[in-house]
Scaffold this motif. Sequence first.
Motif, PDB file in Angstrom:
ATOM      1  N   ILE A  67       9.850 -13.290  -7.424  1.00 40.16           N
ATOM      2  CA  ILE A  67       8.478 -13.132  -7.294  1.00 40.16           C
ATOM      3  C   ILE A  67       8.098 -14.297  -8.362  1.00 40.16           C
ATOM      4  CG2 ILE A  67       6.149 -12.228  -7.626  1.00 40.16           C
ATOM      5  CD1 ILE A  67       7.461  -9.445  -7.225  1.00 40.16           C
ATOM      6  N   PHE A  68       7.550 -15.419  -7.824  1.00 38.66           N
ATOM      7  CA  PHE A  68       7.169 -16.354  -8.911  1.00 38.66           C
ATOM      8  C   PHE A  68       5.752 -16.137  -9.263  1.00 38.66           C
ATOM      9  CE2 PHE A  68       9.859 -19.411  -5.822  1.00 38.66           C
ATOM     10  CZ  PHE A  68      10.863 -19.622  -6.911  1.00 38.66           C
ATOM     11  N   THR A  69       5.978 -16.445 -10.859  1.00 34.95           N
ATOM     12  CA  THR A  69       4.687 -16.134 -11.583  1.00 34.95           C
ATOM     13  C   THR A  69       4.497 -17.243 -12.601  1.00 34.95           C
ATOM     14  OG1 THR A  69       6.055 -15.419 -13.673  1.00 34.95           O
ATOM     15  CG2 THR A  69       5.630 -13.633 -11.951  1.00 34.95           C
ATOM     16  N   SER A  70       3.484 -17.047 -13.451  1.00 36.54           N
ATOM     17  CA  SER A  70       3.077 -17.923 -14.236  1.00 36.54           C
ATOM     18  C   SER A  70       3.751 -18.299 -15.700  1.00 36.54           C
ATOM     19  CB  SER A  70       1.547 -17.817 -14.654  1.00 36.54           C
ATOM     20  OG  SER A  70       1.295 -16.639 -15.407  1.00 36.54           O
ATOM     21  N   GLY A  71       4.942 -17.340 -15.715  1.00 33.28           N
ATOM     22  CA  GLY A  71       5.870 -17.355 -16.581  1.00 33.28           C
ATOM     23  C   GLY A  71       6.463 -16.165 -17.110  1.00 33.28           C
ATOM     24  N   ILE A  81       3.728  -3.040 -16.283  1.00 34.60           N
ATOM     25  CA  ILE A  81       2.562  -2.225 -15.662  1.00 34.60           C
ATOM     26  C   ILE A  81       2.785  -1.923 -14.120  1.00 34.60           C
ATOM     27  CG2 ILE A  81       0.008  -2.485 -15.275  1.00 34.60           C
ATOM     28  CD1 ILE A  81       0.179  -4.348 -17.699  1.00 34.60           C
ATOM     29  N   GLY A  82       3.201  -3.173 -13.126  1.00 35.51           N
ATOM     30  CA  GLY A  82       3.234  -2.908 -11.858  1.00 35.51           C
ATOM     31  C   GLY A  82       4.377  -1.907 -11.449  1.00 35.51           C
ATOM     32  N   GLY A  83       5.457  -2.090 -12.138  1.00 34.17           N
ATOM     33  CA  GLY A  83       6.451  -0.909 -11.970  1.00 34.17           C
ATOM     34  C   GLY A  83       6.050   0.453 -12.305  1.00 34.17           C
ATOM     35  N   ALA A  84       5.463   0.713 -13.501  1.00 37.18           N
ATOM     36  CA  ALA A  84       5.033   1.833 -13.817  1.00 37.18           C
ATOM     37  C   ALA A  84       3.743   2.381 -12.947  1.00 37.18           C
ATOM     38  CB  ALA A  84       4.432   1.858 -15.210  1.00 37.18           C
ATOM     39  N   LEU A  85       3.052   1.589 -12.497  1.00 38.50           N
ATOM     40  CA  LEU A  85       1.933   2.177 -11.519  1.00 38.50           C
ATOM     41  C   LEU A  85       2.521   2.371 -10.157  1.00 38.50           C
ATOM     42  CD1 LEU A  85      -1.086  -0.368 -12.233  1.00 38.50           C
ATOM     43  CD2 LEU A  85      -0.916   1.916 -13.156  1.00 38.50           C
ATOM     44  N   ALA A  86       3.509   1.935  -9.711  1.00 37.63           N
ATOM     45  CA  ALA A  86       4.357   2.102  -8.375  1.00 37.63           C
ATOM     46  C   ALA A  86       5.004   3.531  -8.742  1.00 37.63           C
ATOM     47  CB  ALA A  86       4.964   1.018  -7.955  1.00 37.63           C
ATOM     48  N   LEU A 225      -2.298  -9.171  -9.442  1.00 38.94           N
ATOM     49  CA  LEU A 225      -3.129  -9.984  -8.766  1.00 38.94           C
ATOM     50  C   LEU A 225      -3.381  -9.678  -7.268  1.00 38.94           C
ATOM     51  CD1 LEU A 225      -1.913 -13.279 -10.507  1.00 38.94           C
ATOM     52  CD2 LEU A 225      -3.499 -11.775 -11.226  1.00 38.94           C
ATOM     53  N   HIS A 226      -4.670  -9.653  -6.937  1.00 36.78           N
ATOM     54  CA  HIS A 226      -5.160  -9.311  -5.435  1.00 36.78           C
ATOM     55  C   HIS A 226      -5.808 -10.553  -5.223  1.00 36.78           C
ATOM     56  CE1 HIS A 226      -4.096  -5.275  -6.180  1.00 36.78           C
ATOM     57  NE2 HIS A 226      -4.338  -5.418  -7.312  1.00 36.78           N
ATOM     58  N   GLY A 227      -5.880 -10.923  -3.836  1.00 35.85           N
ATOM     59  CA  GLY A 227      -6.443 -12.004  -3.157  1.00 35.85           C
ATOM     60  C   GLY A 227      -5.934 -12.852  -2.196  1.00 35.85           C
ATOM     61  N   GLY A 228      -4.629 -12.521  -1.699  1.00 37.65           N
ATOM     62  CA  GLY A 228      -4.056 -13.545  -1.036  1.00 37.65           C
ATOM     63  C   GLY A 228      -2.597 -12.641  -0.651  1.00 37.65           C
ATOM     64  N   SER A 229      -1.702 -12.887   0.352  1.00 40.07           N
ATOM     65  CA  SER A 229      -0.429 -12.451   0.971  1.00 40.07           C
ATOM     66  C   SER A 229       0.749 -13.171   0.161  1.00 40.07           C
ATOM     67  CB  SER A 229      -0.328 -12.122   2.312  1.00 40.07           C
ATOM     68  OG  SER A 229      -0.791 -13.613   2.911  1.00 40.07           O
ATOM     69  N   GLN A 230       0.329 -14.233  -0.736  1.00 36.38           N
ATOM     70  CA  GLN A 230       1.538 -14.756  -1.196  1.00 36.38           C
ATOM     71  C   GLN A 230       2.811 -14.187  -1.781  1.00 36.38           C
ATOM     72  OE1 GLN A 230      -1.517 -15.573  -1.967  1.00 36.38           O
ATOM     73  NE2 GLN A 230      -1.859 -17.830  -1.476  1.00 36.38           N
ATOM     74  N   GLU A 231       3.834 -14.461  -2.036  1.00 35.09           N
ATOM     75  CA  GLU A 231       5.020 -13.631  -2.570  1.00 35.09           C
ATOM     76  C   GLU A 231       5.237 -12.357  -1.932  1.00 35.09           C
ATOM     77  OE1 GLU A 231       7.084 -15.645  -5.082  1.00 35.09           O
ATOM     78  OE2 GLU A 231       5.849 -16.961  -3.893  1.00 35.09           O
ATOM     79  N   LYS A 233       2.965 -10.355  -0.565  1.00 33.72           N
ATOM     80  CA  LYS A 233       2.089  -9.700  -0.988  1.00 33.72           C
ATOM     81  C   LYS A 233       2.216  -9.080  -2.351  1.00 33.72           C
ATOM     82  CE  LYS A 233       0.326  -8.570   3.722  1.00 33.72           C
ATOM     83  NZ  LYS A 233       0.253  -7.490   4.805  1.00 33.72           N
ATOM     84  N   ARG A 234       2.962  -9.516  -3.294  1.00 33.77           N
ATOM     85  CA  ARG A 234       3.254  -8.906  -4.544  1.00 33.77           C
ATOM     86  C   ARG A 234       2.581  -9.624  -5.678  1.00 33.77           C
ATOM     87  NH1 ARG A 234       9.675  -8.679  -3.742  1.00 33.77           N
ATOM     88  NH2 ARG A 234       9.065 -10.881  -3.427  1.00 33.77           N
ATOM     89  N   ARG A 235       2.390 -11.039  -5.424  1.00 37.04           N
ATOM     90  CA  ARG A 235       1.365 -11.550  -6.251  1.00 37.04           C
ATOM     91  C   ARG A 235       0.616 -12.847  -5.701  1.00 37.04           C
ATOM     92  NH1 ARG A 235       0.592 -16.762  -9.083  1.00 37.04           N
ATOM     93  NH2 ARG A 235       0.584 -16.439 -11.343  1.00 37.04           N
ATOM     94  N   ALA A 236      -0.670 -12.560  -5.760  1.00 40.56           N
ATOM     95  CA  ALA A 236      -1.563 -13.429  -4.746  1.00 40.56           C
ATOM     96  C   ALA A 236      -1.517 -14.587  -5.519  1.00 40.56           C
ATOM     97  CB  ALA A 236      -2.875 -12.604  -4.621  1.00 40.56           C
TER      98      ALA A 236
END
Length: 380
Positions: A67-71, A81-86, A225-231, A233-236
């Motif tokens: 998953i590409f991120t901003s860094g 956070i995403g791992g714990a919530l899931a 991040l929500h708002g698109g189906s990029q990556e 659907k794991r990172r809008a």
Amino acid sequence: MSEMIYFDHAATTPVHPRVVEAMTPYLTEVYGNPSSVHGFGRKARQALEKARDEIAGSLHVDPQSLIFTSGGTEADNLAVIGGALAQQGRGRHVITTQVEHHAVLHACEYLEQIGYEVTYLPVDETGTVRMSDLERAVREDTALVSVMYGNNEVGTLQPIEQIGRFLRERHIIFHTDAVQAYGVLPLDPEHLFIDMLSVSAHKINGPKGVGALYVGKHVPISPLLHGGSQERKRRAGTENLAGIVGFAEAVRIAEAEREERVAKYKQIKAAMLARFQEAGIAYHVNGHPEHTLPHILNVSFPGIETETMLMNLDLLQVAAASGSACTSGSLELSHVLQAMNLGEERAESAIRFSFGITNTVEEAELAAKKIVQIATRLQK
């Protein structure tokens, strides 16, 4: 004025000229959105997936697991956070260490605010986590464990494979922040039993503002991040195409030159320490003597406060750091050195030197000579 010696590559690195060259067409000519279906978009998508293949290849993983991120910071937040919530169904207990980067520590503090319980494992005086402490901390409701690969302040490498194997047997999700290890150590998350792994471009002579998170095939993750189906659907959000292309080029270069770079960093480290030894100044190396990142050297100079040493070095054209870049500028003691229990004097006089592709052994000799001058004057 003499040329500045830059020994702060763990904070950020200069962008490699070949990376700039690789990125330029994606800033000027190939400007389509990778999600668009027309020719411009398809061309952008092609470049995006080629870069994904390249970076995944360096980690020996399936390109679709990236998953590409901003860094690195976003990658760590998404993992923790995403791992714990899931994993809420399993439990709301998370384990990390006292020496993590703030991107992991602050993500864990956020989880505590929303009702999770976090165990912060202590470390020994070399900065290493003890397996016995981890084994004792694991509970029925432990959903996630995050332990960094190599420490960004003192360089200590954690027993990642041992930790991964132990957690895999218990079906507990394991994340590692490998931001400092990427590019200098061979990484293979699948062989090391790592479920999620964070990396960043600007630590390996790529551009700032781009990173990636490896997420194993069957690892659940909740997007932040929500708002698109990029990556998938794991990172809008529209991908930073030029940055990602630059990241892939930086990875290509780092992989090709890794052994040679590591050998040089070891020589630089040895040259500096030999000069300190010969001069007879008082110093202590912080971190593990053997299990350590080759490009990080953390040294305490008793009797000289960190800020004083840094200012004196800056006046003599040597750029170094106190602890992690995210906290430099503040006078707080390093949380890493405090966790290592080395005593206040060691913690208050520690300097991090970190090496990169622009450095030479000659520079190391020159910098060490300047450090000896400062120490000789101020340690009297």
